[in-house]
Design an enzyme around this catalytic site. Structure first.
Site, PDB file in Angstrom:
ATOM      1  N   ASP A  25     -11.164  46.783 -81.264  1.00 14.74           N
ATOM      2  CA  ASP A  25     -11.958  45.849 -80.467  1.00 14.74           C
ATOM      3  C   ASP A  25     -13.406  45.957 -80.921  1.00 14.74           C
ATOM      4  OD1 ASP A  25      -9.523  45.719 -79.168  1.00 14.74           O
ATOM      5  OD2 ASP A  25     -10.361  45.904 -77.147  1.00 14.74           O
ATOM      6  N   LYS A  42     -12.350  38.576 -76.759  1.00 13.65           N
ATOM      7  CA  LYS A  42     -12.383  39.456 -75.588  1.00 13.65           C
ATOM      8  C   LYS A  42     -13.692  39.247 -74.842  1.00 13.65           C
ATOM      9  CE  LYS A  42     -12.576  44.459 -74.569  1.00 13.65           C
ATOM     10  NZ  LYS A  42     -12.400  45.824 -75.126  1.00 13.65           N
ATOM     11  N   LYS A  50      -8.460  38.343 -74.329  1.00 13.90           N
ATOM     12  CA  LYS A  50      -8.429  39.593 -73.570  1.00 13.90           C
ATOM     13  C   LYS A  50      -9.519  39.576 -72.507  1.00 13.90           C
ATOM     14  CE  LYS A  50      -8.918  44.634 -74.011  1.00 13.90           C
ATOM     15  NZ  LYS A  50      -8.899  45.788 -74.935  1.00 13.90           N
TER      16      LYS A  50
END
Length: 223
Positions: free
Chosen positions: A91, A154, A183
């Site tokens: 991430d 995300k 996400k």
């Protein structure tokens, strides 16, 4: 909602003071509940990979975290190192200042550096840090992530104030369409909130409250 929420949860512990014992507990909980992954800081990737070696739970880590203000070369190095240590998902935080400066070329190059380093070895999720962006910037960031080949966009690091909102998740889903996952992370502490995020278009939930969510409780502080 009949979806298996556990399989959508990145069980997260990113606090700087997290201990080895807590990381091992995180992994045990992920095994017990069948979470998608554990998300830990890079220094704990080897530990998590060891603990989860005989399971389907993936090891996720963070790159350029939490500010995103490192160079593409640094992020690529971090990604390679994380994969060598056992990470299968990364991430990364975008260069937020570059996005706000209108330097889309740098933002895309930054993301692409991580995507290329991870190619075929790890999923890449791109943290756009929604709390710091206008809606127009959120859309641009998502478009650049898709263009650079990222697997997910995300919402948040959990370290910049606001976390995921249903509105942001819906905007991100509309922007990426079916070209990437979304996400939701930051502030998702109970099942009702998790379900609302999924209904808005989230395909993964980042939370330190995974156990609470699957057991119908409410979790505590983020990350």
């Amino acid at each position: 909602m009949t979806v298996n929420i556990a399989k959508m949860i990145d069980h997260t512990l990113l606090k700087p003071e997290a201990t080895e014992e807590q990381i091992i507990q995180l992994c045990d909980e992920a095994k017990q509940h069948g979470f998608a992954s554990v998300c830990v800081n890079p220094a704990w990737v080897k530990t998590a990979a060891r603990e989860l070696s005989d399971t389907d739970v993936r090891v996720c880590t963070v790159i350029g975290f939490p500010l995103g203000a490192t160079t593409p070369e640094t992020k690529a190095f971090e990604t390679n190192n994380a994969i060598e240590n056992g990470a299968r998902e990364v991430d990364m935080v975008i260069n937020i200042g570059a996005l706000k400066s209108g330097n889309d070329e740098l933002v895309e190059r930054d993301i692409r550096a991580v995507v290329e380093a991870a190619s075929g070895k790890a999923l890449v999720k791109v943290i756009i840090e929604t709390a710091l962006l206008t809606d127009e910037e959120k859309v641009r960031a998502c478009q650049l992530a898709v263009k650079a080949g990222a697997d997910y966009v995300k919402t948040s690091t959990g370290f910049s104030g606001g976390g995921a909102t249903v509105e942001d998740v819906a905007l991100m889903r509309r922007t990426v369409g079916d070209k990437a996952g979304v996400k939701a992370s930051g502030g998702v502490r109970d099942r009702k909130t998790a379900e609302a995020m999924i209904e808005a278009g989230a395909t993964r939930i980042g939370t330190s409250s995974g156990v609470a969510i699957v057991s119908g409780q409410t979790g505590g502080a983020d990350y």
